[in-house]
Write a protein that holds these residues in place. Sequence first.
Motif, PDB file in Angstrom:
ATOM      1  N   GLN B 128       1.171  -1.018   0.226  1.00  0.00           N
ATOM      2  CA  GLN B 128       0.038  -0.105   0.223  1.00  0.00           C
ATOM      3  C   GLN B 128       1.100   1.271  -0.024  1.00  0.00           C
ATOM      4  O   GLN B 128       1.986   1.509   0.628  1.00  0.00           O
ATOM      5  N   LEU B 129       0.618   2.217  -0.776  1.00  0.00           N
ATOM      6  CA  LEU B 129       1.178   3.434  -0.713  1.00  0.00           C
ATOM      7  C   LEU B 129       0.083   3.901   0.576  1.00  0.00           C
ATOM      8  O   LEU B 129      -1.062   4.263   0.072  1.00  0.00           O
ATOM      9  N   VAL B 130       0.914   4.456   0.974  1.00  0.00           N
ATOM     10  CA  VAL B 130       0.270   5.710   2.360  1.00  0.00           C
ATOM     11  C   VAL B 130       0.986   6.737   2.640  1.00  0.00           C
ATOM     12  O   VAL B 130       2.121   6.760   2.309  1.00  0.00           O
ATOM     13  N   VAL B 150      -3.503   6.229   0.609  1.00  0.00           N
ATOM     14  CA  VAL B 150      -3.289   6.056  -0.989  1.00  0.00           C
ATOM     15  C   VAL B 150      -4.427   5.501  -1.764  1.00  0.00           C
ATOM     16  O   VAL B 150      -4.926   5.661  -2.226  1.00  0.00           O
ATOM     17  N   LEU B 151      -3.100   4.757  -1.844  1.00  0.00           N
ATOM     18  CA  LEU B 151      -3.126   3.593  -2.443  1.00  0.00           C
ATOM     19  C   LEU B 151      -2.887   2.399  -2.250  1.00  0.00           C
ATOM     20  O   LEU B 151      -2.305   1.872  -1.551  1.00  0.00           O
ATOM     21  N   ASP B 152      -4.290   1.372  -2.932  1.00  0.00           N
ATOM     22  CA  ASP B 152      -3.834  -0.099  -2.432  1.00  0.00           C
ATOM     23  C   ASP B 152      -3.146  -1.206  -3.376  1.00  0.00           C
ATOM     24  O   ASP B 152      -3.104  -0.696  -4.678  1.00  0.00           O
ATOM     25  N   TYR B 153      -2.282  -2.157  -3.363  1.00  0.00           N
ATOM     26  CA  TYR B 153      -2.509  -3.680  -4.068  1.00  0.00           C
ATOM     27  C   TYR B 153      -1.728  -2.761  -5.490  1.00  0.00           C
ATOM     28  O   TYR B 153      -1.901  -2.626  -5.804  1.00  0.00           O
ATOM     29  N   ILE B 154      -0.303  -2.009  -4.893  1.00  0.00           N
ATOM     30  CA  ILE B 154       0.710  -1.727  -5.931  1.00  0.00           C
ATOM     31  C   ILE B 154       1.989  -2.522  -5.554  1.00  0.00           C
ATOM     32  O   ILE B 154       2.427  -3.637  -5.199  1.00  0.00           O
ATOM     33  N   ASN B 155       2.986  -2.292  -6.357  1.00  0.00           N
ATOM     34  CA  ASN B 155       4.345  -2.707  -6.441  1.00  0.00           C
ATOM     35  C   ASN B 155       4.676  -2.210  -5.473  1.00  0.00           C
ATOM     36  O   ASN B 155       5.030  -1.437  -5.019  1.00  0.00           O
ATOM     37  N   GLN B 156       5.680  -3.379  -5.167  1.00  0.00           N
ATOM     38  CA  GLN B 156       6.410  -2.404  -3.998  1.00  0.00           C
ATOM     39  C   GLN B 156       7.845  -1.536  -4.784  1.00  0.00           C
ATOM     40  O   GLN B 156       8.026  -1.145  -3.662  1.00  0.00           O
ATOM     41  N   SER B 157       7.954  -2.029  -5.545  1.00  0.00           N
ATOM     42  CA  SER B 157       9.686  -1.078  -6.284  1.00  0.00           C
ATOM     43  C   SER B 157       8.800   0.182  -6.391  1.00  0.00           C
ATOM     44  O   SER B 157       7.879   0.359  -6.741  1.00  0.00           O
ATOM     45  N   VAL B 180      -4.345   5.492 -11.631  1.00  0.00           N
ATOM     46  CA  VAL B 180      -3.818   6.868 -11.222  1.00  0.00           C
ATOM     47  C   VAL B 180      -5.015   7.878 -10.657  1.00  0.00           C
ATOM     48  O   VAL B 180      -6.469   7.478 -10.467  1.00  0.00           O
ATOM     49  N   TYR B 181      -4.273   8.001  -9.611  1.00  0.00           N
ATOM     50  CA  TYR B 181      -5.347   8.441  -8.613  1.00  0.00           C
ATOM     51  C   TYR B 181      -4.795  10.189  -8.098  1.00  0.00           C
ATOM     52  O   TYR B 181      -4.314  10.762  -7.931  1.00  0.00           O
ATOM     53  N   PHE B 182      -6.319  10.718  -8.163  1.00  0.00           N
ATOM     54  CA  PHE B 182      -6.358  12.226  -8.185  1.00  0.00           C
ATOM     55  C   PHE B 182      -6.206  12.193  -7.043  1.00  0.00           C
ATOM     56  O   PHE B 182      -7.369  12.499  -5.811  1.00  0.00           O
ATOM     57  N   PHE B 183      -5.510  13.318  -6.704  1.00  0.00           N
ATOM     58  CA  PHE B 183      -5.352  14.267  -4.849  1.00  0.00           C
ATOM     59  C   PHE B 183      -6.970  14.683  -4.811  1.00  0.00           C
ATOM     60  O   PHE B 183      -8.027  14.348  -3.817  1.00  0.00           O
ATOM     61  N   THR B 187     -10.764  10.600  -6.868  1.00  0.00           N
ATOM     62  CA  THR B 187     -10.399   9.504  -7.720  1.00  0.00           C
ATOM     63  C   THR B 187      -9.885   8.632  -7.982  1.00  0.00           C
ATOM     64  O   THR B 187      -8.311   9.080  -7.927  1.00  0.00           O
ATOM     65  N   THR B 188      -9.846   7.511  -8.310  1.00  0.00           N
ATOM     66  CA  THR B 188      -9.096   6.411  -9.305  1.00  0.00           C
ATOM     67  C   THR B 188      -9.535   6.504 -10.427  1.00  0.00           C
ATOM     68  O   THR B 188     -10.227   4.967 -10.311  1.00  0.00           O
ATOM     69  N   SER B 189      -8.193   6.786 -11.567  1.00  0.00           N
ATOM     70  CA  SER B 189      -8.883   6.026 -12.877  1.00  0.00           C
ATOM     71  C   SER B 189      -7.739   4.597 -13.372  1.00  0.00           C
ATOM     72  O   SER B 189      -6.077   5.052 -12.781  1.00  0.00           O
ATOM     73  N   ARG B 190      -8.324   3.431 -14.244  1.00  0.00           N
ATOM     74  CA  ARG B 190      -7.623   2.767 -14.210  1.00  0.00           C
ATOM     75  C   ARG B 190      -7.566   2.447 -15.343  1.00  0.00           C
ATOM     76  O   ARG B 190      -8.373   2.140 -16.003  1.00  0.00           O
TER      77      ARG B 190
END
Lengths: 624, 798
Positions: B128-130, B150-157, B180-183, B187-190
């Motif tokens: 997760q990105l926090v 902020v975002l879940d299920y992301i790549n660790q790199s 893409v998450y807009f602060f 919203t998140t677009s995928r």
Amino acid sequence: MGEFKVHRVRFFNYVPSGIRCVAYNNQSNRLAVSRTDGTVEIYNLSANYFQEKFFPGHESRATEALCWAKGQRLFSGGLNGEIIEYDLQALNIKYAMDAFGGPIWSMAVSPCGSQLLVGCEDGSVKLFQITPDKIQFERNFDRQKSRILSLSWHPSGTHIAAGSIDYISVFDVKSGSAVHKMLVDRQYMGVSKRKCIIWGVAFLSDGTVISVDSAGKVQFWDSATGTLVKNHLIANADVQSIAVSDQEDSFVVGTAEGTVFHFQLVSVTSNSSEKQWVRTKPFQHHTHDVRAVAHSPTALISGGTDTHLVIRPLMEKVEVKNYDAALRKITFPHRRLISCSKKRHLLLFQFAHHLELWRLGSTVATGKNGDTLPLSKDADHLLHLKTKGPENIICSCISPCGSWIAYSTTSRFFLYRLNYEHDNISLQRVSKMPAFLRSALQILFSEDSTKLFVASNQGSLHIIRLLEGSFKHLHTFQPQSGTVESMCLLAISPDGNWLAASGTSAGVHVYNIKHLKLHCTVPAYNFPVTALAIAPNTNNLVIAHSDQQPLPNDKTLLYNPLPPTNESDVIRRRTAHAFKISKIYKPLLFMDLLDERTLVAVERPLDDIIAQLPPPIKKKKFGT
Amino acid sequence: MVEEESVRVVRCGGSELNFRRAVFSADSKYIFCVSGDFVKVHSTATEECVHILQGHRNLVTGIQLNPNNHLQLYSCSFDGTVKLWDYVDGILIKTFVVGLKLHALFTLPSAEDSVFVIINKEKPDVFQLVSVKLPKSSSQEIEAKELSFVLDYINQSPKCIAFGNEGEYVAAVRDFYLSVYFFKKKTTSRFTLSSSRNKKHAKNNFTCVACHPKEDCIATGHKDGKIRLWRNFDDDKKYTYTCLHWHHDMVMDLAFSVTGTSLLSGGRESVLVEWRDATEKNKEFLPRLGATIEHISVSPAGDLFCTSHSDNKIIVIHRNLEASAVIQGLVKDSNIFTGLMVDPRTKALVLNGKPGHLQFYSLQHDKQLYNLDIIQQEYINDYGLIQIELTKAAFGCYGNWLATVEQRQEKETELELQMKLWMYNKKTQGFVLNTKVNMPHEDHITALCFCNAEKFENPTLVTSSKDGHFKVWILTDDSDIYKKAVGWTCDFVGSYHKYQATNCCFSEDGSLLAVSFEEIVTIWDSETWELKCTFCQRAGKIRHLCFGRLTCSKYLLGATENGILCCWNLLSCALFVFKPSEPRPLYIQKNISREEVQWGVFVPRDVPESFTSEAYQWLNRSQFYFLTKSQSLLTFSTKSPEEKLTPTSKQLLAEESLPTTPFYFILGKHREQQDEKINEAFESELVQLPLTENIPAISELLHTPAHVLPSASFLCSKFVSSLLLSKETKSGEEIPEDVDMEEGKESDDSDEENDFTEKIQDTNNTDLGEDLLHQLSKSEEKELRKFRKVDYSWITVL
């Protein structure tokens, strides 16, 4: 599916000619395509890209420019220096008018549709007024040094941009004088080429001129100041064509490498109004030069030397996923080029300027389902019949008995009698054709080869009785009052009593041959008719439309051949429906039943066509 | 100096510099890179390491400049802390304890009091990105527990996360999609790419992402080598992308230049590609960078780029695509076939480096000294290609000769073997190829051994091979008519009953050669090459052989495959057998590393230490370095980590205060030398530059105002003479030769480290748990006598 012995014919050496110009008509959603042999084809984009009309080519009439005016008038200009207007109803040339400027390289219709600009070899830009039935020369603009290869109107109609060799001129329409001359860099990847040819220009409403040139550049110019704004080097070869969408938010260019690039106007950041042109997607659907592109609201259309017309839908503009969302590649004309003599197993192939008569091979071997049988006798090229004159053949037909051949060009109709003496054949032209038989759109022989049906481009339908060595005019069905629409599809019932004929848009007329009168008219459907046939025993008329939709339900009475008896139940159940689809043969140009158990299929593999084209621009492919 | 401290296992440099993107300071003067538990600060101009920021207790996983104060640096680590540093002085300012394993760190100028980190909370694969709020407090150590997701299920790199448009959105890629998450909109677009298994789309995986600094444009790298530029991504339907395709293999990293006019990309081709104006036709290349580009970063000032490579190096590149500096760490790219060696001349650690190279690595300075190209062939980087491997290397004659063996085996029967002998050239200060021997043996060479005895006028080399022979090579006059050239020729071929020769060793005085043939050890007279005697034992195949040194030179030690150490007395021809559990080892360190220890070496110390404790006496004159399977270099140390590496902040200050003139370089070097002088009582052989006495001459030159200076010709001679070596210092510098003459027991270990250390680990469980001490103060003979007793008892048991 029934069991058939199939003649798989692959010796039809047909090569379509390359596409030279494409013009999209927004109002009627139609596309005009001109080919290098002078043929002009009209595609109906709403009717599933059906090629509904065509104007046969002419050797001396190489089209270089094509444009629509006011949505229903089509003009073309060519290297013979003539401006031609086409009659879209009667499918012939309305008039040809010399522009007196040498070969015409470019044409553009003003945004309001009342004026026509022509760019000529001698560097002149000529303005014509479009009158309701003709065009009239108005005046010349300032003459330039070299030929005008491209023209574009500003959407307001006040200025035009003209692409020449090494520079682009901007003209003021009112004064006719050049306002700006924008020199194009000759440099190409650091090497100075001899000349930089501006193959295409596009004038946008904000004053930007987009040019494409032979150095592989797409350039953006400010027409107010005459300066270069942005430069995109996109190809190592010429960029030959450009087309802008009506909203001016995207455009498409075609290159000599066969690549089509899409450019889009996107905002720089989401919260600013500033926008910039960005090259987005490249499409590589062509192997050769893309000579012409068009931009419809939902698709990118491109055509070139490799003879394909490619329609690439823009996915973001397509609402529902249906046929429109699929990529289309149109290579072959949507009309019959082959006719077949069932009795003598002959095939007549129609080319642009000659006919070929072939006898099918035969075999004595038998085999299992799916086997390829060895030929005991090879196919035989019997006859090569060249036309006289520069005109292309419109249509041709061989009688079912094989003893008559008829073909037509724009100005003449020819009928030949064939005599067979063992292996030798002799050909005898039937002279003294009547005056009304000048040009035909479709020719058909009756099943017993005693009658000849000719659909002329005046909308009339002639019936001619054939006798040994001579003929007799039986009757002429005149078109319905008021319409001059010509018939282009004919079908005769096997018993010879019924004749079905269809035009480009209206319904199908069925005539009674015995009583020589109109029997009935099948009401018109939304989509044009693409094929007609009358079933042998039931005399049912089968009509195929361009929307490619199957019949409403499967209870429709159609002859269903018995499925092969030695197959399993599953396959039998699957084949219970009248329609069977075989995907073995493609692309298929012709298919007919020779007898109950024999089919003839004519294929033309695309690779063979590509092999006959001139070699494409060599590109280094990675890893080779 | 000596305190009774316990011996600890310490990472001694050689850590990965390419683990994360390097970061430039705001003025591009310094470059920061992670290095194990430390952050290193290098000067971009001189490549020198000016600071080591230490304080993290685990791997540092991310560094970023403080966007609000460009003289500060944030770092995060697996130890769960975010630390704020003053990198100019090398001081830790604050520690924020998050308490979770932190995988990456991002900072944003718009988010003043918070940083973004990647954590994994639940499942091992869900990252997760926090954003972490950093509380303001005056204390040194602050708890920062206020996390917002902020975002879940992301790549660790961290390569798969990028912030764009001054922090308005964040783009993350994973597998086949870009989110893409807009602060602002929250919203998140995928956007998903086709992932079907057919050939065309099979390699559509996203590998990295970068955001345009000025425009709404996201660049993504893909496994098939394509770069896609996404635009209009705030609209789910109207989004569009362009493809740039040059890389034939995976795009490893992407970076936009500061203005966004060009995009940099790199991958396995080892070519840095600069895409100007994001157009396919307008690109520039910087080729032949040596190894796969792992990361690319751009300096905030825009004048420098840098690339991190898989061979543990960082290249600083100018804006005009010219490499300007190389920061090279210990190369860890290949298998270590040669083991660890010590170059007797430079005391550098020598091992396999880049493919086909030997690297000379200075342990003291944690940097690579140089690379010796052994194979001298273009390395073709292609999967599945069988490469020539450098398998053996040995130094002889005090570093004058180097022997290397390379092999390539494509099929069972097609062995390509080559032995090369290199001579040290004093003029060029490097090794020069002297002799190349094609197929020195019929089969794999198992050992190389030089005779290091002084009385031998001819350098002698012995090779043993699986083909059952051992060959003696001597240096002779070559067939040159001028009799000037020298070359190596085969002098003698020996074999023993067609057994495979497994190892060979010269005695210290060079009079005897021991060659082991599977289970048999043969002793040969090196004068006449006569077989003197054979030792036969059934304990297993001999893997290693070594003669004792100095007082124990009459003993021959051998290690067998099944973990038994044998010792023969050459005078009495008696045999002792050690079982590692029974005789009392000198010292056992448990849990040195979680991984298998692969190689070890004793490196002589520049300054002998004086441990009084007997347990540590073996560390007195040399230090033991070992390499684990994951190729991290470890050592034993008694010092605290703070002491181990001396801070060099003075140097940094000097560097800043001086303009870059030729004098500056001289003076800079002087300072360095000075520091070394202070720290080291003995000067190593390498140091040949002037000493402290000469500094006044230069400082006088520098500090006197120009208008009162005497004429240049007058100063010149003085200046030049100040740079010369004075004779008396040189004599004072000489090193006693016996620095590397370790005690016999130690050198035994150094050659048998492999088995020995492993065995120690194995036997840890059975041991009593206390550190076994052994009396080393007694003479070696006594000790061995004791072993003999043990040995006999062991035999009687059998």
